[in-house]
Design an enzyme around this catalytic site. Structure first.
Site, short mmCIF file in Angstrom:
data_model
loop_
_atom_site.label_atom_id
_atom_site.label_comp_id
_atom_site.label_asym_id
_atom_site.label_seq_id
_atom_site.Cartn_x
_atom_site.Cartn_y
_atom_site.Cartn_z
N ASP A 26 46.75 45.09 28.83
CA ASP A 26 45.67 45.48 29.66
C ASP A 26 46.06 45.68 31.03
O ASP A 26 46.57 44.75 31.96
CB ASP A 26 44.66 44.02 29.57
N TYR A 75 29.86 52.31 35.06
CA TYR A 75 31.15 53.13 34.76
C TYR A 75 30.90 54.10 35.93
O TYR A 75 32.14 54.42 36.50
CB TYR A 75 30.67 54.09 33.46
#
Ligand code: UDP
Length: 328
Positions: free
Chosen positions: A57, A146
């Site tokens: 990650d 986003y």
């Protein structure tokens, strides 16, 4: 041999980028946390010595031993329904992930590219969208996680470029489609194709008068590759300017798939942009790039891909209720 790190490598664009950099003779270090990516997209590369995969990650410290020539940061959920499901991860991978990878690029003196987006322009008031347009984004709307992550990503990338002299590239990607899209990712092409294959009606959101401009993945990857190889450091739109309304598009899909289902209408999700079309003058002039694959050919290839999926994959229902897109 050039060494290229690709984040989001198990995703749709990431996996096609891995193919391209392998084909160009690079050693590819592929990284993904597999939240929205799928190792199936990379299986065919695992036997190569020049390919390595790291389940990591990138919001955590990123370490790659030895030299790195290029870093392409393509990790991020990319579908509006994913932003709703994992909003914090979406913000973190754009913000913290980008910061970590910029640090790595600085340490390795690597060329750095971010996957930015047409969402930078929000629900655009300028049409078609040129790179100079600042956009019309609702910071606190469902898509804001986003859009703002990507806007921050552009800002911090330019700051590293200006302050540290890092060699950076910013590609603004418009709607892209092709094999390896996730069937259940909720975006309009897999949604319509999945519905056609399952014998369900096609769900058009709103009255279908909103527009999009769809680019086939082969063209998109070519544009991205050329931008990386160029010396252009300001944001550049890479997309297909051929615009269509979603209603006309649904009709095209009905014809292409030969389904005898019909169109049904559902509410338009909040902040769904009403129009979107890239101005690609810069890409044409600076990269000598423009899309080559027409929608008919690209859609046929994409549908052929979805047809190869198993019944089980086709029936996955995870994202089939789109009503949660409409929550405030
Ligand atoms: N859309 C639709 N039906 C669906 C999925 C999406 O009508 O089943 C519409 C959506 O409202 C939007 C357009 O198709 O106007 C493109 O949506 P997508 O999620 O693919 O990407 P976006 O461009 O909105 O990020």
């Amino acid at each position: 041999m050039k060494k290229t790190l690709i984040t989001g490598a198990a995703g749709f664009l990431g996996s096609h980028l891995c193919d391209r950099f392998i084909a160009e003779g690079h050693h590819v270090v592929a990284m993904d946390n597999l939240i929205t990516g799928d190792l199936k997209n990379l299986e065919h590369l695992f036997h190569l010595d020049r390919f390595e995969f790291h389940h990591h990650d990138v919001t955590k410290f990123v370490h790659v031993p030895g030299k790195v020539d290029n870093i392409l940061h393509f990790a991020s959920p990319a579908s509006p329904i994913d932003y709703l499901k994992i909003p914090i991860q979406t913000l973190k991978v754009g913000a913290l992930g980008t910061h970590n990878l910029l640090g790595l690029a600085k340490e390795k003196n690597a060329r750095f590219m971010i996957a930015s987006t047409s969402e930078i322009y929000g629900d655009p008031l300028v049409h078609p969208q040129t790179e100079e347009y600042y956009g019309n984004v609702n910071t606190i709307g469902p898509r804001g996680v986003y859009d703002e992550a990507k806007r921050f990503q552009e800002s911090i990338t330019m700051a590293y470029h200006r302050f540290h002299g890092l060699d950076t590239r910013i590609v603004r990607i418009f709607n892209t489609y092709g094999p390896r899209m996730r069937l259940n990712d909720g975006r309009v092409i897999p949604a319509f194709m999945g519905q056609a294959l399952r014998g369900e009606d096609l769900t058009v959101f709103g009255d279908g008068s909103q527009t999009r401009s769809f680019c086939f993945v082969e063209d998109e990857i070519e544009g991205i590759y050329r931008l990386l190889m160029s010396d252009y450091t300001l944001p550049m739109n890479i997309g297909n300017p051929h615009e269509i309304t979603i209603k006309d598009f649904a009709e095209e899909i009905i014809k292409l798939t030969g389904t005898d289902q019909k169109i049904i209408y559902k509410p338009l999700p909040k902040d769904d942009p009403m129009q979107r079309q890239p101005d690609i003058s810069k890409a044409k002039e600076i990269l000598g790039w423009e899309p080559k694959v027409g929608r008919a050919e690209g859609m046929r290839k994409t549908f052929d891909y979805f047809k190869t999926l198993s019944r089980e994959e086709l029936e996955k229902t995870e994202h089939r209720d789109f009503s949660d897109r409409n929550k405030k």
